[in-house]
Design a protein around this motif. Sequence first.
Motif, short mmCIF file in Angstrom:
data_model
loop_
_atom_site.label_atom_id
_atom_site.label_comp_id
_atom_site.label_asym_id
_atom_site.label_seq_id
_atom_site.Cartn_x
_atom_site.Cartn_y
_atom_site.Cartn_z
N SER A 1 0.83 -1.21 0.00
CA SER A 1 0.00 0.00 0.00
C SER A 1 0.86 1.25 0.00
O SER A 1 1.80 1.36 0.79
N ALA B 1 -7.51 -0.15 -0.98
CA ALA B 1 -6.73 0.59 0.02
C ALA B 1 -7.11 0.15 1.43
O ALA B 1 -6.25 -0.06 2.28
N ALA C 1 -5.67 -3.30 2.17
CA ALA C 1 -4.23 -3.24 2.41
C ALA C 1 -3.94 -2.70 3.80
O ALA C 1 -3.06 -3.23 4.52
#
Length: 406
Positions: A82, A364, A367
């Motif tokens: 990430s 996102a 992660a």
Amino acid sequence: MIHNTHEPDSLPVPDANALAASAALVGLIREEIAAAGGWLPFDRYMERVLYAPRLGYYSGGARKFGRGSGDGSDFITAPELSPLFAATLARPLAQALEASGTRHLMEFGAGTGRLAAGLLNALGALGAEFDSYSIVELSGELRERQRETISKLAGPLASRVRWLDALPDRFEGVVLGNEVLDAMPVKLFARAGGIWHERGVAKSGDGGFAFEDRRAGEAGLDLCELDAALLAEIDAETDVGTDYVTETHAAATGFTRTVCAMLKRGAAFFVDYGFPRREYYHVQRTEGTLMCHYRHRAHGDPFVYPGLQDITAHVEFTGIAEAGVETGADLLGYTSQARFLMNAGITEALGELDPADPARFLPAANAVQKLLSEAEMGELFKVIAFSRGLDGTLDAFARGDRSHTL
């Protein structure tokens, strides 16, 4: 005592060129074993398979970092997982730069360069004032990948990056090592029948290698003072009649000592997986922590495809803390990766993304969950930092500091 290991049947077979490179490295190590009288300590073997010029895992050309076995990589690190990792990590680095009044950064083992590129962009967005970003990298192949990635992703800030072949004698600024300590060679020790042996490597009849244990104190295998004290401590805490295998970490502690001695003003951060000493040498951890990684599969055989797979051991953080403090550096903090990133604002960074855009937000969020979850990286990974010339602590260590557990 000789202990043979066996190649896991589930591992993909390398291509012909990779197998040829591995065979060349095997030949060199077998020659070294013969010249040494038929036995090498494991830390020497680990050093050769990871760092032998042009043939070692980190000094050769094989791809290492990626998202899955399909791209030819072996494992994924937080910066690859990430961009929010770098964006968050930049905040305590910027705070350390400002608090120390320094203007330089240095990273060890920068991988693909994605972390460096992310940090450069984030530091720029934060308005952090810095003059240079140095990368200490021994692998020529990785240097080229780093240059390409940083040039592509960091824009004008890429001009501040330079590569170093060795550590400078002194440094003022902020130092970073992400998953560096776990790749340092370790010694192996095995207790059998109440007697400690050093576990080394001998040639096997099939042209490869096998473990061979030699009793400490025999054939010149005198224990150093620190290893002897540690093994005695393990005996005192465990049933000496129970077989036990573990590692010691002279290379990692020596590296930490060198970095902290080099640091004249500023801070040094290390992010890695591991435990404090009392957990590392726990009575139930009887098989040690040595682990190999190949095509995103973990296994315990260090003799499979030498030079083509990673070999690591968890970090013993009490020894790392002692090594840094011995140089006169201050222990700035020690905590879990989850607590460090939350203190530094990773959830706020995630909150800046629009949940109404699932194509961007959901990956996102997934992660970040892996970075923070106790079942993933959040608890196993720790952050330890040392400083000189800083008053107080940093926001990232303000809550949940575990220095008292070391």
